[in-house]
Design an enzyme around this catalytic site. Structure first.
Site, PDB file in Angstrom:
ATOM      1  CB  ALA A 191       2.489   7.388 -12.459  1.00  0.00           C
ATOM      2  N   GLY A 192       1.445   6.027  -9.155  1.00  0.00           N
ATOM      3  CA  GLY A 192       0.243   5.788  -8.361  1.00  0.00           C
ATOM      4  C   GLY A 192       0.054   6.951  -7.402  1.00  0.00           C
ATOM      5  CB  VAL A 193      -1.838   7.186  -4.216  1.00  0.00           C
ATOM      6  CG1 VAL A 193      -2.557   8.323  -3.537  1.00  0.00           C
ATOM      7  CG2 VAL A 193      -2.841   6.202  -4.746  1.00  0.00           C
ATOM      8  CD  GLU A 213       2.160   3.237 -13.682  1.00  0.00           C
ATOM      9  OE1 GLU A 213       2.401   3.702 -12.555  1.00  0.00           O
ATOM     10  OE2 GLU A 213       1.763   2.070 -13.876  1.00  0.00           O
ATOM     11  N   GLY A 281       3.610   0.276  -4.854  1.00  0.00           N
ATOM     12  CA  GLY A 281       2.667  -0.476  -4.032  1.00  0.00           C
ATOM     13  C   GLY A 281       3.296  -0.914  -2.717  1.00  0.00           C
ATOM     14  NE  ARG A 282       2.365   1.201   2.607  1.00  0.00           N
ATOM     15  CZ  ARG A 282       3.492   1.606   3.183  1.00  0.00           C
ATOM     16  NH1 ARG A 282       4.400   2.247   2.472  1.00  0.00           N
ATOM     17  NH2 ARG A 282       3.708   1.376   4.471  1.00  0.00           N
ATOM     18  CB  ALA A 330      -5.719   6.131   7.181  1.00  0.00           C
ATOM     19  CG  HIS A 454     -24.295  31.577  -4.704  1.00  0.00           C
ATOM     20  ND1 HIS A 454     -23.686  31.019  -5.803  1.00  0.00           N
ATOM     21  CD2 HIS A 454     -24.211  32.924  -4.858  1.00  0.00           C
ATOM     22  CE1 HIS A 454     -23.263  31.996  -6.600  1.00  0.00           C
ATOM     23  NE2 HIS A 454     -23.569  33.168  -6.048  1.00  0.00           N
TER      24      HIS A 454
HETATM   25  P1  FAD Z   1      -0.161   0.996   9.818  1.00  0.00           P
HETATM   26  O1  FAD Z   1      -0.535   2.421   9.796  1.00  0.00           O
HETATM   27  O2  FAD Z   1       0.932   0.540   8.919  1.00  0.00           O
HETATM   28  O3  FAD Z   1       0.199   0.649  11.327  1.00  0.00           O
HETATM   29  C1  FAD Z   1       0.704  -0.579  11.698  1.00  0.00           C
HETATM   30  C2  FAD Z   1       1.508  -0.401  12.976  1.00  0.00           C
HETATM   31  O4  FAD Z   1       1.814  -1.693  13.489  1.00  0.00           O
HETATM   32  C3  FAD Z   1       2.838   0.306  12.773  1.00  0.00           C
HETATM   33  O5  FAD Z   1       3.029   1.256  13.783  1.00  0.00           O
HETATM   34  C4  FAD Z   1       3.872  -0.813  12.890  1.00  0.00           C
HETATM   35  O6  FAD Z   1       5.116  -0.378  13.402  1.00  0.00           O
HETATM   36  C5  FAD Z   1       3.177  -1.711  13.899  1.00  0.00           C
HETATM   37  N1  FAD Z   1       3.631  -3.106  13.866  1.00  0.00           N
HETATM   38  C6  FAD Z   1       3.843  -3.916  12.804  1.00  0.00           C
HETATM   39  N2  FAD Z   1       4.196  -5.153  13.206  1.00  0.00           N
HETATM   40  C7  FAD Z   1       4.201  -5.117  14.560  1.00  0.00           C
HETATM   41  C8  FAD Z   1       4.459  -6.082  15.573  1.00  0.00           C
HETATM   42  N3  FAD Z   1       4.753  -7.341  15.263  1.00  0.00           N
HETATM   43  N4  FAD Z   1       4.387  -5.697  16.868  1.00  0.00           N
HETATM   44  C9  FAD Z   1       4.072  -4.408  17.206  1.00  0.00           C
HETATM   45  N5  FAD Z   1       3.809  -3.461  16.290  1.00  0.00           N
HETATM   46  C10 FAD Z   1       3.860  -3.812  14.987  1.00  0.00           C
HETATM   47  N6  FAD Z   1      -4.182   6.580   3.460  1.00  0.00           N
HETATM   48  C11 FAD Z   1      -5.204   7.448   3.452  1.00  0.00           C
HETATM   49  O7  FAD Z   1      -6.330   7.047   3.742  1.00  0.00           O
HETATM   50  N7  FAD Z   1      -5.021   8.769   3.161  1.00  0.00           N
HETATM   51  C12 FAD Z   1      -3.809   9.271   2.832  1.00  0.00           C
HETATM   52  O8  FAD Z   1      -3.677  10.461   2.577  1.00  0.00           O
HETATM   53  C13 FAD Z   1      -2.703   8.384   2.811  1.00  0.00           C
HETATM   54  N8  FAD Z   1      -1.478   8.832   2.519  1.00  0.00           N
HETATM   55  C14 FAD Z   1      -0.425   7.964   2.536  1.00  0.00           C
HETATM   56  C15 FAD Z   1       0.829   8.444   2.185  1.00  0.00           C
HETATM   57  C16 FAD Z   1       1.910   7.594   2.162  1.00  0.00           C
HETATM   58  C17 FAD Z   1       3.267   8.126   1.789  1.00  0.00           C
HETATM   59  C18 FAD Z   1       1.740   6.226   2.530  1.00  0.00           C
HETATM   60  C19 FAD Z   1       2.908   5.292   2.567  1.00  0.00           C
HETATM   61  C20 FAD Z   1       0.500   5.740   2.880  1.00  0.00           C
HETATM   62  C21 FAD Z   1      -0.603   6.599   2.870  1.00  0.00           C
HETATM   63  N9  FAD Z   1      -1.880   6.158   3.170  1.00  0.00           N
HETATM   64  C22 FAD Z   1      -2.929   7.022   3.143  1.00  0.00           C
HETATM   65  C23 FAD Z   1      -2.136   4.749   3.544  1.00  0.00           C
HETATM   66  C24 FAD Z   1      -2.253   4.616   5.072  1.00  0.00           C
HETATM   67  O9  FAD Z   1      -1.083   5.110   5.663  1.00  0.00           O
HETATM   68  C25 FAD Z   1      -2.479   3.162   5.459  1.00  0.00           C
HETATM   69  O10 FAD Z   1      -3.565   2.640   4.739  1.00  0.00           O
HETATM   70  C26 FAD Z   1      -2.777   3.047   6.948  1.00  0.00           C
HETATM   71  O11 FAD Z   1      -1.707   3.555   7.702  1.00  0.00           O
HETATM   72  C27 FAD Z   1      -3.038   1.594   7.343  1.00  0.00           C
HETATM   73  O12 FAD Z   1      -3.290   1.523   8.700  1.00  0.00           O
HETATM   74  P2  FAD Z   1      -2.969   0.216   9.560  1.00  0.00           P
HETATM   75  O13 FAD Z   1      -3.392   0.526  10.947  1.00  0.00           O
HETATM   76  O14 FAD Z   1      -3.534  -0.959   8.879  1.00  0.00           O
HETATM   77  O15 FAD Z   1      -1.393   0.034   9.488  1.00  0.00           O
HETATM   78  P1  NAI Z   2      -0.161   2.456  -5.990  1.00  0.00           P
HETATM   79  O1  NAI Z   2      -0.716   1.106  -6.084  1.00  0.00           O
HETATM   80  O2  NAI Z   2      -1.066   3.606  -5.799  1.00  0.00           O
HETATM   81  O3  NAI Z   2       0.685   2.767  -7.307  1.00  0.00           O
HETATM   82  C1  NAI Z   2       1.751   1.976  -7.721  1.00  0.00           C
HETATM   83  C2  NAI Z   2       2.020   2.262  -9.181  1.00  0.00           C
HETATM   84  O4  NAI Z   2       3.260   1.662  -9.517  1.00  0.00           O
HETATM   85  C3  NAI Z   2       0.964   1.674 -10.103  1.00  0.00           C
HETATM   86  O5  NAI Z   2       0.526   2.650 -11.016  1.00  0.00           O
HETATM   87  C4  NAI Z   2       1.686   0.522 -10.769  1.00  0.00           C
HETATM   88  O6  NAI Z   2       1.228   0.262 -12.080  1.00  0.00           O
HETATM   89  C5  NAI Z   2       3.119   1.025 -10.783  1.00  0.00           C
HETATM   90  N1  NAI Z   2       4.116  -0.029 -10.860  1.00  0.00           N
HETATM   91  C6  NAI Z   2       4.118  -1.225 -10.227  1.00  0.00           C
HETATM   92  N2  NAI Z   2       5.245  -1.927 -10.534  1.00  0.00           N
HETATM   93  C7  NAI Z   2       5.959  -1.144 -11.380  1.00  0.00           C
HETATM   94  C8  NAI Z   2       7.216  -1.305 -12.043  1.00  0.00           C
HETATM   95  N3  NAI Z   2       7.940  -2.419 -11.917  1.00  0.00           N
HETATM   96  N4  NAI Z   2       7.644  -0.305 -12.834  1.00  0.00           N
HETATM   97  C9  NAI Z   2       6.919   0.838 -12.980  1.00  0.00           C
HETATM   98  N5  NAI Z   2       5.723   1.039 -12.379  1.00  0.00           N
HETATM   99  C10 NAI Z   2       5.250   0.064 -11.588  1.00  0.00           C
HETATM  100  O7  NAI Z   2       0.947   2.374  -4.849  1.00  0.00           O
HETATM  101  P2  NAI Z   2       1.774   3.498  -4.085  1.00  0.00           P
HETATM  102  O8  NAI Z   2       1.747   4.781  -4.822  1.00  0.00           O
HETATM  103  O9  NAI Z   2       3.061   2.849  -3.745  1.00  0.00           O
HETATM  104  O10 NAI Z   2       0.953   3.688  -2.758  1.00  0.00           O
HETATM  105  C11 NAI Z   2       0.638   2.557  -1.949  1.00  0.00           C
HETATM  106  C12 NAI Z   2      -0.702   2.694  -1.351  1.00  0.00           C
HETATM  107  O11 NAI Z   2      -0.668   3.629  -0.289  1.00  0.00           O
HETATM  108  C13 NAI Z   2      -1.777   3.237  -2.284  1.00  0.00           C
HETATM  109  O12 NAI Z   2      -2.321   2.242  -3.114  1.00  0.00           O
HETATM  110  C14 NAI Z   2      -2.776   3.739  -1.316  1.00  0.00           C
HETATM  111  O13 NAI Z   2      -3.551   2.648  -0.893  1.00  0.00           O
HETATM  112  C15 NAI Z   2      -1.918   4.243  -0.183  1.00  0.00           C
HETATM  113  N6  NAI Z   2      -1.783   5.701  -0.297  1.00  0.00           N
HETATM  114  C16 NAI Z   2      -2.909   6.463  -0.208  1.00  0.00           C
HETATM  115  C17 NAI Z   2      -2.840   7.821  -0.337  1.00  0.00           C
HETATM  116  C18 NAI Z   2      -4.083   8.611  -0.284  1.00  0.00           C
HETATM  117  O14 NAI Z   2      -5.103   8.070   0.115  1.00  0.00           O
HETATM  118  N7  NAI Z   2      -4.072   9.884  -0.642  1.00  0.00           N
HETATM  119  C19 NAI Z   2      -1.569   8.517  -0.522  1.00  0.00           C
HETATM  120  C20 NAI Z   2      -0.458   7.608  -0.661  1.00  0.00           C
HETATM  121  C21 NAI Z   2      -0.583   6.263  -0.514  1.00  0.00           C
END
Ligand code: FAD
Ligand code: NAI
Length: 475
Positions: A191-193, A213, A281-282, A330, A454
């Site tokens: 139950a994270g983001v 969660e 998580g990631r 991002a 306002h």
């Molecule tokens: P990435 O965006 O992961 O980009 C890395 C790139 O490198 C990719 O294109 C990959 O294919 C490429 N790559 C990897 N290895 C190689 C290689 N060896 N050679 C060439 N290319 C390669 N963050 C927010 O701030 N706001 C949000 O609303 C938000 N929503 C999200 C929703 C979801 C479902 C998810 C999964 C993430 C979300 N995030 C959000 C997190 C955000 O997507 C990441 O923090 C951000 O994309 C990180 O940017 P980055 O450039 O570090 O990596």
């Molecule tokens: P997260 O870290 O936000 O949440 C993961 C959740 O999973 C935590 O609450 C954790 O306690 C729980 N968890 C971990 N292991 C578990 C298990 N074995 N069983 C049950 N629960 C477990 O990670 P999430 O949602 O995968 O997103 C990854 C990241 O992507 C975020 O931390 C955020 O950095 C980014 N992201 C950002 C967004 C935004 O800015 N709006 C939107 C989506 C993702």
């Protein structure tokens, strides 16, 4: 014959493409390598954020919110709609178009800024005189030499041990964002983001959503008062969140997925769902980079070890974004990209980790910057708190969205704002003012004395600032 560049950026997500553009703006000759492929095998710049993260999730959140308004809230405004239905395939096609517009936009930006783009996987070959040799493996094989290297390879979804993603039944964010049909029963682990955002999309469209969660507290990193308010709102909407669980066996059957789990009381349970999203998580992407060839240091999580300036252990090698420590956001990746480009140019790039905003795009939205009340208590710092509910805000009433509040925390002596926490309508936009205030080290009185339009939701921020001094005017 190798191609020589001042800077080679590996990864074209928000960290990498922004670093490449800024480095080029500063006069460097820059290459950017990215391996992401669109459905036709062509490049799809923008990384996780554009392809399977921020952008597509917000597109689906928007569509599902419109549906929720049409089915639940239009009637309050006297708008009668009959026979509302959701064409999920069309919603997903719109999302794909939004993603493509962003992919194309980034490709255009690289071109406009004279960044040379290579489509393929980049990996280290060896250190050479004046830099590093980087191989590009893709449609065409290339060898590049960069004086400086920026690694921005991002992150991927973490799988449950022993349960790989099949993206059919057991979904990471990639499969979750590509679902073409509404699952009747949807399970989420975590139950994270992502869990809350994706759970909200499908709950609004009519799925029976259950989130499991592990932690006993809901959104433990969020200010407690704000998390409680959000939890109340989600439960009221019908999002089922079970806290303190232990996940057991996960099995796919012909019909769906079966998850064995134990609740907080230790009672064994089974969850049967059509689809299961795992959002726990990631993990940083470093596989395939061939870091061993040059001796680039990774930590125990596989993240590239960097100092507070994003310098790796090798001269001229930098790493930014999700592949290094810090929040996986991002805008954090972008800020690090700009700072590193400026440092490479001999300037003094800077990222203020204390003013990186967080937003969870649920309804109500949750947004915050700075420290939470529980952090200040743990530090033993004397603080004052002011809250203002949207219930007392005229614009929120007119919008028909009065859930939540703005909460401001300020130093008890100096009145400097230490944190702002919002749950409510447009929190994602309201937080920007608070980030600016904190960057300029504003006091709550500074914010309270600024004229706010306002009727606007931002008046709730001003009133929370007034409430720090116990002199809110409208509550
Ligand atoms: P990435 O965006 O992961 O980009 C890395 C790139 O490198 C990719 O294109 C990959 O294919 C490429 N790559 C990897 N290895 C190689 C290689 N060896 N050679 C060439 N290319 C390669 N963050 C927010 O701030 N706001 C949000 O609303 C938000 N929503 C999200 C929703 C979801 C479902 C998810 C999964 C993430 C979300 N995030 C959000 C997190 C955000 O997507 C990441 O923090 C951000 O994309 C990180 O940017 P980055 O450039 O570090 O990596
Ligand atoms: P997260 O870290 O936000 O949440 C993961 C959740 O999973 C935590 O609450 C954790 O306690 C729980 N968890 C971990 N292991 C578990 C298990 N074995 N069983 C049950 N629960 C477990 O990670 P999430 O949602 O995968 O997103 C990854 C990241 O992507 C975020 O931390 C955020 O950095 C980014 N992201 C950002 C967004 C935004 O800015 N709006 C939107 C989506 C993702």
């Amino acid at each position: 014959m190798s191609k020589k560049f001042d800077v080679v950026v590996i990864g074209g997500g928000p960290g990498g493409y922004i670093a490449a553009i800024r480095a080029s703006q500063l006069g460097m000759n820059v290459a950017c390598i990215d391996e992401w492929k669109n459905s036709k095998g062509g490049p799809a710049l923008g990384g996780t954020c554009t392809n399977v993260g921020c952008i597509p999730s917000k597109a689906l959140l928007q569509s599902s919110e419109h549906f929720d308004h049409a089915t639940h809230h239009f009637a309050d405004h006297g708008i009668e709609v009959k026979g509302v239905s959701m064409d999920v395939a069309k919603m997903v096609a719109r999302k794909d178009l939004v993603v493509k517009q962003n992919n194309d936009g980034i490709q255009y930006l690289l071109k406009k800024n004279k960044v040379t783009f290579f489509h393929g996987r980049g990996s280290f070959v060896k250190a050479v005189e004046g830099g590093y040799e980087i191989k590009v493996a893709g449609a065409a094989e290339e060898t590049l030499v960069g004086t400086q290297i920026v690694v921005a390879t991002g992150s991927s979804a973490r799988a449950m041990p022993g349960t790989p993603f099949d993206e059919e039944m057991i979904l990471s964010n990639e499969g979750a964002l590509a679902l073409g049909v509404m699952p009747k029963k949807l399970g989420l682990i975590g139950a994270g983001v992502i869990g809350l955002e994706m759970g909200s999309v499908w709950r609004r469209l009519g799925s029976d959503v259950q989130i499991l969660e592990a932690l006993p507290t809901f959104l433990g990193a969020v200010d407690e008062q704000i998390a409680k308010e959000a939890h109340k709102a989600f439960i009221k909407q019908g999002l089922q969140v079970e806290l303190g669980v232990k996940i057991g066996d996960i099995k796919t059957t012909k019909k769906g997925v079966s998850v064995a789990w134990t609740n907080a009381k230790g009672e064994a349970q089974t969850l049967e769902v059509d689809k299961l999203i795992i959002s726990i998580g990631r993990v940083p992407n470093t596989l395939g980079l061939n870091v061993e060839a040059v001796g680039l240091n990774l930590d125990e999580r596989g993240a590239i070890v960097v100092d507070d300036q994003c310098r790796a252990n090798l001269p001229g090698v930098w790493a930014i974004g999700d592949v290094v420590r810090g929040p996986m956001l991002a805008h954090k990746a972008e800020e690090e990209g700009v700072a590193v480009a400026e440092r490479m140019a001999g300037q003094h790039g800077h990222v203020n980790f204390n003013t990186i905003p967080w937003v969870i795009y649920t309804s109500p939205e949750i947004a915050w910057v700075g420290q939470t009340e529980q952090q200040l208590k743990a530090e033993g710092r004397a603080y004052k708190a002011g809250t203002f509910p949207f219930l007392a805000n005229g614009r929120a009433r007119a919008l028909g969205d009065t859930t939540g509040m703005v909460k401001m925390l300020a130093d008890a002596t100096t009145d400097e704002i230490l944190g702002v926490h919002i749950v409510g309508p447009m929190a994602s936009e309201l937080i920007a003012e608070c980030v600016v205030a904190m960057e300029f080290k504003a006091s709550s009185e500074d914010l309270a004395r600024i004229c706010h339009a306002h009727p606007s939701l931002s008046e709730a921020t001003k009133e929370a600032a007034l409430a720090v001094d116990k002199r809110a005017l409208n509550f």
